[in-house]
Write a protein that holds these residues in place. Structure first.
Motif, PDB file in Angstrom:
ATOM      1  N   LYS A   1     -58.705  40.122  -2.640  1.00 30.59           N
ATOM      2  CA  LYS A   1     -57.276  40.419  -2.725  1.00 30.59           C
ATOM      3  C   LYS A   1     -56.483  39.315  -2.044  1.00 30.59           C
ATOM      4  O   LYS A   1     -56.921  38.748  -1.056  1.00 30.59           O
ATOM      5  N   PHE A   2     -55.330  39.024  -2.574  1.00 30.64           N
ATOM      6  CA  PHE A   2     -54.436  38.034  -2.002  1.00 30.64           C
ATOM      7  C   PHE A   2     -53.105  38.691  -1.694  1.00 30.64           C
ATOM      8  O   PHE A   2     -52.733  39.684  -2.312  1.00 30.64           O
ATOM      9  N   GLY A   3     -52.385  38.139  -0.735  1.00 33.38           N
ATOM     10  CA  GLY A   3     -51.061  38.655  -0.418  1.00 33.38           C
ATOM     11  C   GLY A   3     -51.128  39.803   0.561  1.00 33.38           C
ATOM     12  O   GLY A   3     -52.012  39.878   1.409  1.00 33.38           O
TER      13      GLY A   3
ATOM     14  N   ALA B   1     -55.037  42.311   5.668  1.00 33.97           N
ATOM     15  CA  ALA B   1     -54.160  41.237   6.140  1.00 33.97           C
ATOM     16  C   ALA B   1     -53.122  41.776   7.117  1.00 33.97           C
ATOM     17  O   ALA B   1     -52.839  41.149   8.136  1.00 33.97           O
ATOM     18  N   GLU B   2     -52.570  42.931   6.834  1.00 31.29           N
ATOM     19  CA  GLU B   2     -51.569  43.519   7.727  1.00 31.29           C
ATOM     20  C   GLU B   2     -52.191  43.890   9.070  1.00 31.29           C
ATOM     21  O   GLU B   2     -51.595  43.689  10.120  1.00 31.29           O
TER      22      GLU B   2
ATOM     23  N   ALA C   1     -50.504  39.426  16.481  1.00 31.84           N
ATOM     24  CA  ALA C   1     -49.201  39.536  17.150  1.00 31.84           C
ATOM     25  C   ALA C   1     -49.344  40.204  18.512  1.00 31.84           C
ATOM     26  O   ALA C   1     -48.707  39.788  19.489  1.00 31.84           O
ATOM     27  N   MET C   2     -50.174  41.244  18.599  1.00 30.96           N
ATOM     28  CA  MET C   2     -50.383  41.920  19.883  1.00 30.96           C
ATOM     29  C   MET C   2     -51.027  40.986  20.896  1.00 30.96           C
ATOM     30  O   MET C   2     -50.624  40.954  22.073  1.00 30.96           O
ATOM     31  N   ILE C   3     -51.999  40.212  20.463  1.00 27.19           N
ATOM     32  CA  ILE C   3     -52.657  39.262  21.363  1.00 27.19           C
ATOM     33  C   ILE C   3     -51.662  38.205  21.829  1.00 27.19           C
ATOM     34  O   ILE C   3     -51.614  37.856  23.004  1.00 27.19           O
TER      35      ILE C   3
END
Length: 56
Positions: free
Chosen positions: A16-18, A23-24, A31-33
């Motif tokens: 899958k792409f996008g 991916a999320e 982002a948390m790191i």
């Protein structure tokens, strides 16, 4: 005793792409790191991130 060879090919999902769940999830963890590392840098140096980077 050897195992018999499969008689059918497995049905594998296409890559899958996008935007997808994996991916999320990966972006959220990154982002948390990044946020935690920013807080640690600010706490340990006593300066804000922009000052630490030399932008202020």
């Amino acid at each position: 005793m050897t195992q018999p060879k499969p008689t059918t090919t497995p049905q594998l999902e296409e890559p899958k792409f996008g935007f997808n769940d994996y991916a999320e999830r990966l972006n959220g963890r990154a982002a948390m790191i990044g946020f935690i590392l920013t807080v640690i840098i600010e706490y340990s140096t006593g300066q804000g991130l922009l000052t630490w980077l030399g932008l202020k």
